[in-house]
Scaffold this active site. Sequence first.
Site, PDB file in Angstrom:
ATOM      1  N   ASP A 194     -61.310  27.173  32.933  1.00 61.78           N
ATOM      2  CA  ASP A 194     -59.889  27.466  32.723  1.00 61.78           C
ATOM      3  C   ASP A 194     -59.664  28.969  32.753  1.00 61.78           C
ATOM      4  O   ASP A 194     -60.521  29.737  32.335  1.00 61.78           O
ATOM      5  CB  ASP A 194     -59.432  26.953  31.348  1.00 61.78           C
ATOM      6  CG  ASP A 194     -59.344  25.441  31.304  1.00 61.78           C
ATOM      7  OD1 ASP A 194     -59.606  24.819  32.343  1.00 61.78           O
ATOM      8  OD2 ASP A 194     -59.004  24.893  30.242  1.00 61.78           O
ATOM      9  N   CYS A 212     -59.856  25.506  23.571  1.00 63.52           N
ATOM     10  CA  CYS A 212     -58.602  25.878  24.225  1.00 63.52           C
ATOM     11  C   CYS A 212     -57.772  26.777  23.310  1.00 63.52           C
ATOM     12  O   CYS A 212     -57.161  27.744  23.758  1.00 63.52           O
ATOM     13  CB  CYS A 212     -57.786  24.637  24.575  1.00 63.52           C
ATOM     14  SG  CYS A 212     -58.625  23.574  25.736  1.00 63.52           S
ATOM     15  N   CYS A 267     -65.257  25.241  30.980  1.00 57.93           N
ATOM     16  CA  CYS A 267     -64.391  24.310  31.703  1.00 57.93           C
ATOM     17  C   CYS A 267     -63.716  24.928  32.915  1.00 57.93           C
ATOM     18  O   CYS A 267     -63.030  24.241  33.663  1.00 57.93           O
ATOM     19  CB  CYS A 267     -63.358  23.704  30.762  1.00 57.93           C
ATOM     20  SG  CYS A 267     -62.559  24.885  29.694  1.00 57.93           S
TER      21      CYS A 267
END
Lengths: 152, 263
Positions: free
Chosen positions: A59, A126, A57
């Site tokens: 991040d 996450c 993603c």
Amino acid sequence: MALSSPSKFMNIVQRLKLPAAFYHPKVIDHYENPRNVGSLDKSDENVGTGLVGAPACGDVMKLQIKVDENGKIVDAKFKTFGCGSAIASSSLATEWVKGKTVDEALSIKNTDIAKELSLPPVKLHCSMLAEDAIKAALSDYRIKQKSRTKNE
Amino acid sequence: MLKFCLKNMDILFSQSAKGVICQYQFYLERRQLFLLTKHANNSYSSLSVSTHGAFSLLRFSHAKMLKCWKCGVEKEAIKEVFCSKCNFIQEPHDTKNFFQLFDIKESFDIDTKLLTNSYRRLQNIIHPDKFSNKSSEEKNISQEYSSLINRAYNTLQLPLNRALHILQLKGEKIDEDQKVVDTEFLMKIMEINEEIENAENPEQLKMLNEQNKRVISEICKKISICFKNNDIEEAKRYIVQLKYYNSISHHVNGILRTRGIVD
């Protein structure tokens, strides 16, 4: 199916408003009032820095810990550029490591973070990122300590 | 190779659980060998055969009918959008490969003008608005076709999505749990993000945005070279980088938008 009555229309409108409710209130709380945002001095011997990224993603997450002479984590800071879940996970991680010893902090699992924040399956990575960040920060601290004892 | 294919047919179709096969034939399209099979229930399927002679079941699609669903006439070309005899709309000939859908070369460096033209031309003839007075079957096909080419167009238009689509076609993907060990790279990404966050004036933000765009186009060039050399692992590495710079782009554009700054 046609929108034959206004109530049906309202139904759909209300459903469209839902996305905010996909996040658990705890995630939203951490996202809106993140704890311990910031940086610690990277060159400090008592500070361990963990920098991790999620390629799926894009991040990026930085987590830092400050350890006192008794091996207790006295301060933790984070900075995350990514989605709400990643920010909430790292915010929670800093809260949890504070006051713990280095060994205790190692036992924090991504599943605990995911459970606390009620993360949906698609956002589990996450919490994994947050666990990796803690581990990276702790290992950075240990490497620093080892090289210090060598020098002494 | 044909012999090899035929030898493997039994294994293949016991897996496909499609019943008795009546006829099969091989055909070449875009330098790729396809096996076309007519099943006992009169349905058709087509699958691609890789150069190693192994069947790729991924591309197995029963929707790929070679006969018009309406009048039953055999199509002259598999890519026909409308039946040449009865002029009824046909199902998309390929739902997996977006390049094939638009009939453009499968490559990372695509001519975006060509893509847009092909997209508009298709949308112009298959858009559901054109089928408001037609039968429900035609409406359904048109709706599915239209939404498929919208999705395909959005995928091929953006370099990151296009690269990911090519990876997917090659049976590869970026793993979610793939770790980035390059801390130097992550540090750089972190610093750029911090710079964006701390930027005070719109000029600085715009400058950072421009800088980011340049980096993205540089990475795209590298990805293109990797795909040309068929170096998938290296391509993946750059695609991951592209993801990070893409999220930087989202970050800076998000701030520009909330501050109401437009170019």
